[in-house]
Design a protein around this motif. Structure first.
Motif, PDB file in Angstrom:
ATOM      1  N   LEU A  93     -45.875 -55.014   4.138  1.00  0.00           N
ATOM      2  CA  LEU A  93     -46.396 -54.103   3.123  1.00  0.00           C
ATOM      3  C   LEU A  93     -45.651 -54.279   1.810  1.00  0.00           C
ATOM      4  CD1 LEU A  93     -48.117 -51.796   2.130  1.00  0.00           C
ATOM      5  CD2 LEU A  93     -46.577 -50.189   3.271  1.00  0.00           C
ATOM      6  N   GLU A  94     -44.352 -54.378   1.906  1.00  0.00           N
ATOM      7  CA  GLU A  94     -43.567 -54.535   0.697  1.00  0.00           C
ATOM      8  C   GLU A  94     -43.918 -55.819  -0.039  1.00  0.00           C
ATOM      9  OE1 GLU A  94     -39.448 -53.983   1.319  1.00  0.00           O
ATOM     10  OE2 GLU A  94     -39.093 -53.766  -0.832  1.00  0.00           O
ATOM     11  N   VAL A 153     -49.032 -40.922   3.002  1.00  0.00           N
ATOM     12  CA  VAL A 153     -49.329 -41.850   1.914  1.00  0.00           C
ATOM     13  C   VAL A 153     -50.665 -42.548   2.165  1.00  0.00           C
ATOM     14  CG1 VAL A 153     -48.537 -43.934   0.760  1.00  0.00           C
ATOM     15  CG2 VAL A 153     -46.894 -42.216   1.465  1.00  0.00           C
ATOM     16  N   ARG A 154     -51.397 -42.807   1.101  1.00  0.00           N
ATOM     17  CA  ARG A 154     -52.665 -43.533   1.235  1.00  0.00           C
ATOM     18  C   ARG A 154     -52.587 -44.874   0.514  1.00  0.00           C
ATOM     19  NH1 ARG A 154     -56.657 -39.727  -1.728  1.00  0.00           N
ATOM     20  NH2 ARG A 154     -55.048 -40.190  -3.265  1.00  0.00           N
ATOM     21  N   LYS A 156     -54.614 -46.229  -1.543  1.00  0.00           N
ATOM     22  CA  LYS A 156     -54.931 -46.097  -2.954  1.00  0.00           C
ATOM     23  C   LYS A 156     -53.708 -45.708  -3.781  1.00  0.00           C
ATOM     24  CE  LYS A 156     -58.288 -43.701  -5.878  1.00  0.00           C
ATOM     25  NZ  LYS A 156     -59.415 -42.741  -5.843  1.00  0.00           N
ATOM     26  N   ASP A 157     -52.902 -44.826  -3.225  1.00  0.00           N
ATOM     27  CA  ASP A 157     -51.703 -44.406  -3.948  1.00  0.00           C
ATOM     28  C   ASP A 157     -50.741 -45.571  -4.125  1.00  0.00           C
ATOM     29  OD1 ASP A 157     -52.789 -41.840  -3.848  1.00  0.00           O
ATOM     30  OD2 ASP A 157     -51.825 -41.441  -1.916  1.00  0.00           O
ATOM     31  N   LEU A 158     -50.601 -46.370  -3.086  1.00  0.00           N
ATOM     32  CA  LEU A 158     -49.684 -47.503  -3.191  1.00  0.00           C
ATOM     33  C   LEU A 158     -50.229 -48.560  -4.142  1.00  0.00           C
ATOM     34  CD1 LEU A 158     -48.326 -47.963   0.421  1.00  0.00           C
ATOM     35  CD2 LEU A 158     -47.324 -46.782  -1.533  1.00  0.00           C
ATOM     36  N   LEU A 160     -52.068 -47.950  -6.742  1.00  0.00           N
ATOM     37  CA  LEU A 160     -51.776 -47.434  -8.083  1.00  0.00           C
ATOM     38  C   LEU A 160     -50.292 -47.551  -8.413  1.00  0.00           C
ATOM     39  CD1 LEU A 160     -54.162 -44.358  -8.124  1.00  0.00           C
ATOM     40  CD2 LEU A 160     -54.225 -46.323  -9.667  1.00  0.00           C
ATOM     41  N   ALA A 161     -49.470 -47.369  -7.399  1.00  0.00           N
ATOM     42  CA  ALA A 161     -48.035 -47.515  -7.638  1.00  0.00           C
ATOM     43  C   ALA A 161     -47.709 -48.957  -8.021  1.00  0.00           C
ATOM     44  CB  ALA A 161     -47.242 -47.097  -6.414  1.00  0.00           C
ATOM     45  N   LEU A 163     -49.783 -51.020  -9.510  1.00  0.00           N
ATOM     46  CA  LEU A 163     -50.248 -51.163 -10.894  1.00  0.00           C
ATOM     47  C   LEU A 163     -49.232 -50.558 -11.854  1.00  0.00           C
ATOM     48  CD1 LEU A 163     -54.070 -50.326 -10.990  1.00  0.00           C
ATOM     49  CD2 LEU A 163     -52.930 -52.523 -10.718  1.00  0.00           C
ATOM     50  N   ALA A 164     -48.719 -49.400 -11.476  1.00  0.00           N
ATOM     51  CA  ALA A 164     -47.760 -48.720 -12.347  1.00  0.00           C
ATOM     52  C   ALA A 164     -46.504 -49.552 -12.534  1.00  0.00           C
ATOM     53  CB  ALA A 164     -47.410 -47.349 -11.782  1.00  0.00           C
ATOM     54  N   SER A 183     -40.336 -50.379  -8.392  1.00  0.00           N
ATOM     55  CA  SER A 183     -40.916 -50.744  -7.103  1.00  0.00           C
ATOM     56  C   SER A 183     -39.974 -50.351  -5.973  1.00  0.00           C
ATOM     57  CB  SER A 183     -41.289 -52.224  -7.064  1.00  0.00           C
ATOM     58  OG  SER A 183     -40.155 -53.013  -6.892  1.00  0.00           O
ATOM     59  N   SER A 186     -40.598 -46.821  -5.508  1.00  0.00           N
ATOM     60  CA  SER A 186     -41.809 -46.602  -4.744  1.00  0.00           C
ATOM     61  C   SER A 186     -41.528 -46.747  -3.249  1.00  0.00           C
ATOM     62  CB  SER A 186     -42.876 -47.582  -5.213  1.00  0.00           C
ATOM     63  OG  SER A 186     -43.803 -47.833  -4.212  1.00  0.00           O
ATOM     64  N   ARG A 187     -40.632 -47.638  -2.939  1.00  0.00           N
ATOM     65  CA  ARG A 187     -40.320 -47.780  -1.525  1.00  0.00           C
ATOM     66  C   ARG A 187     -39.387 -46.691  -1.015  1.00  0.00           C
ATOM     67  NH1 ARG A 187     -38.666 -52.463   2.655  1.00  0.00           N
ATOM     68  NH2 ARG A 187     -38.360 -50.939   4.293  1.00  0.00           N
TER      69      ARG A 187
ATOM     70  N   ALA B 164     -45.284 -43.005 -15.689  1.00  0.00           N
ATOM     71  CA  ALA B 164     -46.241 -43.697 -14.824  1.00  0.00           C
ATOM     72  C   ALA B 164     -47.086 -42.692 -14.047  1.00  0.00           C
ATOM     73  CB  ALA B 164     -45.509 -44.636 -13.875  1.00  0.00           C
ATOM     74  N   TRP B 167     -49.530 -41.498 -16.338  1.00  0.00           N
ATOM     75  CA  TRP B 167     -50.472 -42.601 -16.597  1.00  0.00           C
ATOM     76  C   TRP B 167     -51.515 -42.689 -15.493  1.00  0.00           C
ATOM     77  CZ3 TRP B 167     -50.905 -47.549 -14.046  1.00  0.00           C
ATOM     78  CH2 TRP B 167     -51.657 -48.495 -14.730  1.00  0.00           C
ATOM     79  N   SER B 178     -53.866 -38.340  -6.624  1.00  0.00           N
ATOM     80  CA  SER B 178     -53.024 -39.530  -6.704  1.00  0.00           C
ATOM     81  C   SER B 178     -51.784 -39.339  -7.569  1.00  0.00           C
ATOM     82  CB  SER B 178     -53.831 -40.712  -7.228  1.00  0.00           C
ATOM     83  OG  SER B 178     -54.731 -41.148  -6.246  1.00  0.00           O
ATOM     84  N   LEU B 182     -48.069 -39.969  -6.395  1.00  0.00           N
ATOM     85  CA  LEU B 182     -47.122 -40.876  -7.029  1.00  0.00           C
ATOM     86  C   LEU B 182     -45.798 -40.183  -7.317  1.00  0.00           C
ATOM     87  CD1 LEU B 182     -46.949 -43.774  -7.839  1.00  0.00           C
ATOM     88  CD2 LEU B 182     -47.571 -43.153 -10.154  1.00  0.00           C
ATOM     89  N   LEU B 185     -44.068 -39.988  -4.235  1.00  0.00           N
ATOM     90  CA  LEU B 185     -43.603 -41.334  -3.911  1.00  0.00           C
ATOM     91  C   LEU B 185     -42.315 -41.629  -4.666  1.00  0.00           C
ATOM     92  CD1 LEU B 185     -45.221 -43.065  -2.052  1.00  0.00           C
ATOM     93  CD2 LEU B 185     -46.084 -44.342  -4.002  1.00  0.00           C
ATOM     94  N   GLY B 189     -40.299 -42.096  -1.718  1.00  0.00           N
ATOM     95  CA  GLY B 189     -40.641 -43.450  -1.306  1.00  0.00           C
ATOM     96  C   GLY B 189     -41.683 -43.421  -0.208  1.00  0.00           C
ATOM     97  N   TRP B 190     -42.143 -44.576   0.190  1.00  0.00           N
ATOM     98  CA  TRP B 190     -43.141 -44.589   1.260  1.00  0.00           C
ATOM     99  C   TRP B 190     -42.516 -44.891   2.605  1.00  0.00           C
ATOM    100  CZ3 TRP B 190     -42.940 -49.308   3.519  1.00  0.00           C
ATOM    101  CH2 TRP B 190     -42.650 -50.417   2.725  1.00  0.00           C
ATOM    102  N   SER B 191     -41.294 -45.389   2.527  1.00  0.00           N
ATOM    103  CA  SER B 191     -40.648 -45.764   3.776  1.00  0.00           C
ATOM    104  C   SER B 191     -40.089 -44.523   4.470  1.00  0.00           C
ATOM    105  CB  SER B 191     -39.549 -46.769   3.432  1.00  0.00           C
ATOM    106  OG  SER B 191     -38.445 -46.588   4.248  1.00  0.00           O
ATOM    107  N   ASN B 202     -35.619 -55.980  -5.687  1.00  0.00           N
ATOM    108  CA  ASN B 202     -36.695 -56.643  -4.953  1.00  0.00           C
ATOM    109  C   ASN B 202     -37.852 -56.712  -5.927  1.00  0.00           C
ATOM    110  OD1 ASN B 202     -37.861 -54.092  -4.999  1.00  0.00           O
ATOM    111  ND2 ASN B 202     -36.803 -53.555  -3.103  1.00  0.00           N
TER     112      ASN B 202
END
Lengths: 206, 206
Positions: A93-94, A153-154, A156-158, A160-161, A163-164, A183, A186-187, B164, B167, B178, B182, B185, B189-191, B202
């Motif tokens: 995924l990452e 988490v969905r 679509k959200d990731l 967009l993340a 993209l962000a 990023s 985001s993780r 973001a 945005w 969303s 975000l 997130l 995070g998503w993890s 990364n």
DNA sequence: GACAAAACGGAGAGGCTCTCCGTATGGTTT
DNA sequence: AAACCATACGGAGAGCCTCTCCGTTTTGTC
């Protein structure tokens, strides 16, 4: 599907030639000037009239979609490589999110139309995005099954993340490090080993 | 500081009146049409010539900066309220990021110029952003001291993450959820309950 | 080669940003 | 209150952009 002229058989030879050539030039042009560069300038550089360009690509978004679809293969083979090589779903995924973010950085300013298209949905760009959101969902679901990604988490959200992330990296960004930071954010989030459940919605306060 | 005319004493009465009036109209206009609306249209609505508008605000960015500085008080008092009311630094930081994100949603499309200004830095908008980045750093440091925020995160990164978020919420976004996702997130995070140390960089793969 | 269908190209309409400069107006001085 | 000048005003217009329209040219076919 995908050659602009109407309903029937294959396009005329000159039309096809022009279309391809415009695509070539546009790719180079957007790479140098960002997605906001002048379309007329592209026509001129391609040695065709403005009418020809606009007949093939009625607006900037359609042109972008065509440009990106020419790069589809690249992203899709990257997806396949990730699937093949990854030992666990979390790192897959990452990697995929990284690939998406790179994809969205193909041209300066690209994230903006991608976000808009994701929102409205029906345009050619929107279709493209939708496809990748689905792929993201697949990677995400795998990670969720594996227990390494949060349930709420969905895809679509990731997407967009991603993209962000690319958006933050954008244009005159003085600090390349920030994109990586985002990023990673985001993780992992900024909170130390979060309380996991974090409730549902936060964000808006007022 | 802040009245446009040159070096000396206070501006002429009509100049001041026009400036204020333009600001009023522009605020309404950008609220309705987003930050990309036509400046000439604003001048026309304000009943002044284009020259007058551009003398006071040489470009869109300066106008935006003036508009936002009129809202400074709001955000700053929100900051103070957060400081006063929060019992722990983590939730203070979270509230502050939410406030920032709301602030950046004042007009459709605002996050874009904010990001650009953050990157280049020296413009009036850039100064404004820099100030809020500093505030973000304060909240963040407090949370780090408290042990509730990761060490490797910087205020600038969180500021950009807040932009973001805004945005993503932007414009025609079909899915208001969303944006909340975000920002969550960004916090968690998503993890699942991440391996905390997450290494440094990364993101980029290619 | 002749003929339609398909495609071309570029002039131009309309919109936007921003500048320039002749004109009007406020503030000050006598 | 009249005169004076620095300051500010307005809007015409230059330059760039998107996109359309239509007379002309090219292709493919018979």
């Amino acid at each position: 599907m995908s050659t602009s002229p109407g309903t029937k058989g294959r396009p005329r030879a000159d039309a096809q030639r022009n279309r391809d050539h415009i695509l070539d030039i546009a790719d180079r042009y957007f790479s140098e000037h960002g997605v906001s560069g002048s379309l007329d300038a592209i026509a001129k550089q391609a040695g065709v009239g403005a009418g020809t360009l606009y007949r093939h690509f009625p607006n900037r978004e359609v042109l972008l979609a065509a440009l990106l679809s020419a790069r589809d293969n690249e992203l899709e083979s990257r997806r396949d490589a990730i699937r093949a090589e990854s030992t666990n779903a979390a790192s897959a995924l990452e990697l995929w999110l990284g690939a998406l973010s790179d994809w969205a950085s193909a041209f300066d300013g690209l994230p903006e139309p991608l976000r808009a298209a994701t929102a409205t949905g029906s345009s050619p760009l929107g279709i493209t995005c939708q496809g990748y959101i689905t792929t993201t969902d697949e990677f995400l679901h795998a990670a969720q099954r594996e227990g390494s990604a949060r349930r709420e988490v969905r895809g679509k959200d990731l997407f967009l993340a991603a993209l962000a992330t690319s958006w933050v990296r954008g244009a005159a960004m003085a600090d390349d490090f920030s994109a990586a930071a985002l990023s990673s954010l985001s993780r992992n989030g900024w909170s130390t080993c979060a309380g996991a459940e974090a409730s549902g919605s936060n964000g808006r306060t007022a």
